[in-house]
Each structure stands twice: as C-alpha cells, then as structure tokens.
Design a protein around this motif. Sequence first.
Motif, PDB file in Angstrom:
ATOM      1  N   GLN A   1       0.825  -1.210   0.000  1.00  0.00           N
ATOM      2  CA  GLN A   1       0.000   0.000   0.000  1.00  0.00           C
ATOM      3  C   GLN A   1       0.861   1.263   0.000  1.00  0.00           C
ATOM      4  N   MET A   2       1.967   1.237   0.722  1.00  0.00           N
ATOM      5  CA  MET A   2       2.904   2.360   0.668  1.00  0.00           C
ATOM      6  C   MET A   2       3.395   2.579  -0.753  1.00  0.00           C
ATOM      7  N   ALA A   3       3.730   1.484  -1.423  1.00  0.00           N
ATOM      8  CA  ALA A   3       4.231   1.576  -2.793  1.00  0.00           C
ATOM      9  C   ALA A   3       3.154   2.100  -3.746  1.00  0.00           C
ATOM     10  N   LYS A   4       1.937   1.595  -3.594  1.00  0.00           N
ATOM     11  CA  LYS A   4       0.846   2.048  -4.458  1.00  0.00           C
ATOM     12  C   LYS A   4       0.540   3.527  -4.242  1.00  0.00           C
ATOM     13  N   PHE A   5       0.539   3.926  -2.983  1.00  0.00           N
ATOM     14  CA  PHE A   5       0.287   5.335  -2.684  1.00  0.00           C
ATOM     15  C   PHE A   5       1.336   6.226  -3.343  1.00  0.00           C
TER      16      PHE A   5
ATOM     17  N   GLU B   1      -1.157  19.661   1.114  1.00  0.00           N
ATOM     18  CA  GLU B   1      -1.124  18.849  -0.110  1.00  0.00           C
ATOM     19  C   GLU B   1      -0.910  17.374   0.199  1.00  0.00           C
ATOM     20  N   ASN B   2       0.068  17.067   1.035  1.00  0.00           N
ATOM     21  CA  ASN B   2       0.370  15.662   1.347  1.00  0.00           C
ATOM     22  C   ASN B   2      -0.737  15.028   2.186  1.00  0.00           C
ATOM     23  N   THR B   3      -1.354  15.795   3.062  1.00  0.00           N
ATOM     24  CA  THR B   3      -2.479  15.281   3.842  1.00  0.00           C
ATOM     25  C   THR B   3      -3.631  14.898   2.918  1.00  0.00           C
ATOM     26  N   TRP B   4      -3.908  15.767   1.948  1.00  0.00           N
ATOM     27  CA  TRP B   4      -4.980  15.468   0.989  1.00  0.00           C
ATOM     28  C   TRP B   4      -4.674  14.193   0.201  1.00  0.00           C
ATOM     29  N   LYS B   5      -3.431  14.019  -0.212  1.00  0.00           N
ATOM     30  CA  LYS B   5      -3.042  12.835  -0.988  1.00  0.00           C
ATOM     31  C   LYS B   5      -3.274  11.554  -0.178  1.00  0.00           C
ATOM     32  N   ILE B   6      -2.820  11.558   1.078  1.00  0.00           N
ATOM     33  CA  ILE B   6      -2.981  10.366   1.925  1.00  0.00           C
ATOM     34  C   ILE B   6      -4.456  10.104   2.204  1.00  0.00           C
ATOM     35  N   LYS B   7      -5.201  11.166   2.454  1.00  0.00           N
ATOM     36  CA  LYS B   7      -6.632  11.006   2.735  1.00  0.00           C
ATOM     37  C   LYS B   7      -7.366  10.455   1.520  1.00  0.00           C
ATOM     38  N   GLU B   8      -7.053  10.965   0.351  1.00  0.00           N
ATOM     39  CA  GLU B   8      -7.678  10.506  -0.889  1.00  0.00           C
ATOM     40  C   GLU B   8      -7.403   9.031  -1.120  1.00  0.00           C
ATOM     41  N   TYR B   9      -6.134   8.634  -0.944  1.00  0.00           N
ATOM     42  CA  TYR B   9      -5.772   7.224  -1.147  1.00  0.00           C
ATOM     43  C   TYR B   9      -6.413   6.346  -0.079  1.00  0.00           C
TER      44      TYR B   9
ATOM     45  N   GLU C   1      -9.122   6.703   1.659  1.00  0.00           N
ATOM     46  CA  GLU C   1     -10.576   6.554   1.522  1.00  0.00           C
ATOM     47  C   GLU C   1     -10.975   5.688   0.332  1.00  0.00           C
ATOM     48  N   ASN C   2     -10.157   5.665  -0.713  1.00  0.00           N
ATOM     49  CA  ASN C   2     -10.566   5.011  -1.957  1.00  0.00           C
ATOM     50  C   ASN C   2      -9.859   3.693  -2.253  1.00  0.00           C
ATOM     51  N   LYS C   3      -8.634   3.513  -1.731  1.00  0.00           N
ATOM     52  CA  LYS C   3      -7.858   2.350  -2.160  1.00  0.00           C
ATOM     53  C   LYS C   3      -7.272   1.514  -1.024  1.00  0.00           C
ATOM     54  N   LEU C   4      -7.177   2.059   0.166  1.00  0.00           N
ATOM     55  CA  LEU C   4      -6.553   1.336   1.270  1.00  0.00           C
ATOM     56  C   LEU C   4      -7.462   0.209   1.750  1.00  0.00           C
ATOM     57  N   PRO C   5      -6.928  -1.003   1.990  1.00  0.00           N
ATOM     58  CA  PRO C   5      -7.753  -2.106   2.504  1.00  0.00           C
ATOM     59  C   PRO C   5      -8.470  -1.707   3.797  1.00  0.00           C
ATOM     60  N   LYS C   6      -9.672  -2.237   3.973  1.00  0.00           N
ATOM     61  CA  LYS C   6     -10.522  -1.808   5.093  1.00  0.00           C
ATOM     62  C   LYS C   6      -9.978  -2.214   6.456  1.00  0.00           C
TER      63      LYS C   6
ATOM     64  N   VAL D   1      -7.009  -1.819   7.488  1.00  0.00           N
ATOM     65  CA  VAL D   1      -5.974  -0.875   7.917  1.00  0.00           C
ATOM     66  C   VAL D   1      -6.631   0.329   8.588  1.00  0.00           C
ATOM     67  N   THR D   2      -6.187   0.639   9.799  1.00  0.00           N
ATOM     68  CA  THR D   2      -6.727   1.770  10.554  1.00  0.00           C
ATOM     69  C   THR D   2      -5.943   3.033  10.217  1.00  0.00           C
ATOM     70  N   VAL D   3      -6.656   4.096   9.867  1.00  0.00           N
ATOM     71  CA  VAL D   3      -6.031   5.359   9.458  1.00  0.00           C
ATOM     72  C   VAL D   3      -6.288   6.418  10.531  1.00  0.00           C
ATOM     73  N   LYS D   4      -5.259   7.178  10.842  1.00  0.00           N
ATOM     74  CA  LYS D   4      -5.406   8.284  11.803  1.00  0.00           C
ATOM     75  C   LYS D   4      -4.700   9.511  11.236  1.00  0.00           C
ATOM     76  N   PHE D   5      -5.368  10.673  11.296  1.00  0.00           N
ATOM     77  CA  PHE D   5      -4.794  11.914  10.795  1.00  0.00           C
ATOM     78  C   PHE D   5      -4.463  12.853  11.954  1.00  0.00           C
ATOM     79  N   PHE D   6      -3.441  13.679  11.726  1.00  0.00           N
ATOM     80  CA  PHE D   6      -3.000  14.635  12.737  1.00  0.00           C
ATOM     81  C   PHE D   6      -2.965  16.034  12.144  1.00  0.00           C
ATOM     82  N   ASN D   7      -3.046  17.036  13.016  1.00  0.00           N
ATOM     83  CA  ASN D   7      -2.863  18.440  12.629  1.00  0.00           C
ATOM     84  C   ASN D   7      -3.806  18.876  11.505  1.00  0.00           C
ATOM     85  N   GLN D   8      -5.063  18.433  11.570  1.00  0.00           N
ATOM     86  CA  GLN D   8      -6.020  18.841  10.545  1.00  0.00           C
ATOM     87  C   GLN D   8      -6.775  20.092  11.000  1.00  0.00           C
TER      88      GLN D   8
END
Length: 294
Positions: free
Chosen positions: A158-162, A270-278, A280-285, A287-294
């Motif tokens: 997933q890191m590679a795909k992102f 910009e980088n936050t948007w990229k990670i969030k976009e990926y 929400e749309n492509k990361l396996p379910k 995997v737990t995602v957490k965002f900071f400094n939004q």
Amino acid sequence: FGIWSKYVLNLGFFPNSIMAISIIGSEFNFDLVKSILINFKNNFTRPHIIGIFFFNLCILSSSILLNKRWLSLLSILFIFTLFIHLAFAKLGWLYRYEAYLMVFALLNVFLYIYSVYKVNINWTLLALFLLPIFYNQVINSLVVSIIGTKNIYEQQIQMAKFLHDYCNSCNVAANDIGAITYYTNIHLLDLVGLANYEVLEHKKNGTFNNKFVNDLLAKKHISLIIVYDSWFIGINFKNYTKIATWTIKHNVVCGGDTVSFYSINDQVPENTWKIKEYSENKLPKDVTVKFFNQ
C-alpha cells in the motif's frame, strides 16, 4: 567485489545489507568483543541451531574415522560458516536469516546417509525424526507466513501504491525500501542504511543523531518521510509535521504495525490530501487510518 565496491563505488567493503544486520561497528574494541560473545551465546541456544551443529559435528567425527575427506571438508565449512554467522549476525525474522544454514546442514546429513550407509533415505522417518527440532521452521513458519503475506500487502504494497499514484517522482525518506523502490520512481533516502552507505556509516560510528538526520533530510530535499516511529526514538524531524498513520492488525512480519507519514512543513495540506484521498478510496478496510494536525 569488495575492492570494487569500496574504491570505485565509494561504498563499504562488505554489502550494506550484510553490515546493517551485523553487530560490527566501525572500530574493533573490547566492547565489540563482549558483544560478539553475547551474540554468539544467544544465537547458539536456539534448538534448531543446536540440532544442525550436533548433526554436523557427528558427521565430521564419523567422516574423519571413515577417511571421507570431501565429507569432512563440507562439515568443517558448515561449522565454520555457522560460527561466523552466530558471532556476527542475527537470526530470525521468520527464520529467513538462517535459512541457508538449514539447507546446508541438512544437505550434509543427506549426503552422509547416502555415502556411508549406501541406502535410500526413508523420507517419512527422517522427517518425523527432525520435526521436533525444526517444528517452528517447518510448521509454524508456514502458518505465520500466511498472516505475514497479508501484513506485507496491507502495509508495504500500500505504501508503494500510494507513492506510485500520488508521489511517483518525489524525494522520500523511509526505513523499508523493498516495495516502494520496486514499484515507483521515487528518489529514496534510506534511513536504515541498506541503500545509503552514509547513513550506515553514521549508525556504526554512533553519530546517527538529530543533527545528522535533519541535515541529510535537507541535503536530499526530502518532502515526505514514511517510517516506524519506534525505530527512530530520540530523532526529531524538526522541519516536518506528522500528518497520518496506517496501522495493520495481527502483525507478524513487518518492522512495526504502525507506519507514520511526515510531511515537509510547506506541503502539509497537499500531502495530507493525498494520503486522505488514497486511504478513503484504495486502502484495505482492515488498515486503521489516523490523521494529525487537521
């Protein structure tokens, strides 16, 4: 190879991948001797290591008595290689570091049976005899590798795909270089040292610190850092902001269950948007995602 590597490529005499997992430092001293002895003792106490050493010691003794010089040489070569590995290197990580020793040791056993007893090997009986010693390597590793494959897919792939989809030509710093360099065209700074000899030198010299790391990040114009935080305790990426983490479940093979993303400060949105976009749309379910400094 070592001479070409050192004097033409300006790298180390030994390959980085070997030096990075060895206990050898930049200088030979009494502390290193103590570390070697401790490392040997800890490695030698594993049941499968004791087993393959004992088998080959018996083969060596018997082949000397029977004047089978070629078999004696194979056993001596194995024991010498085993001792060097136990003294200077690591074991483990799904047993892959010592896999070649297992093959070498058992090959000597098979050759001994064929050459001395002149009989076909009863593979079933031999397997039953060896199974208690090599249970973890033969049975447990097969089960664990199924979970490990899922771990690799959910984290490394997933890191590679992102990176391929959103940052294919970026300057990226990371601590796990396999999939992300195979599937992308990123400009990589390896913070472990497998792909960067300068990093490895400073780690071996004991000068891998905040100043060195941050100077190197600036020198390489790194825009995104993807690391296990647990591998960099005490290191503060001062011009970067932690923007997200991905956490996998039931980790058995990855260096950590959580990988952290740090963005250069002027590219945080910009980088936050990229990670969030990926995410929400492509990361396996799973995997737990957490965002900071939004």
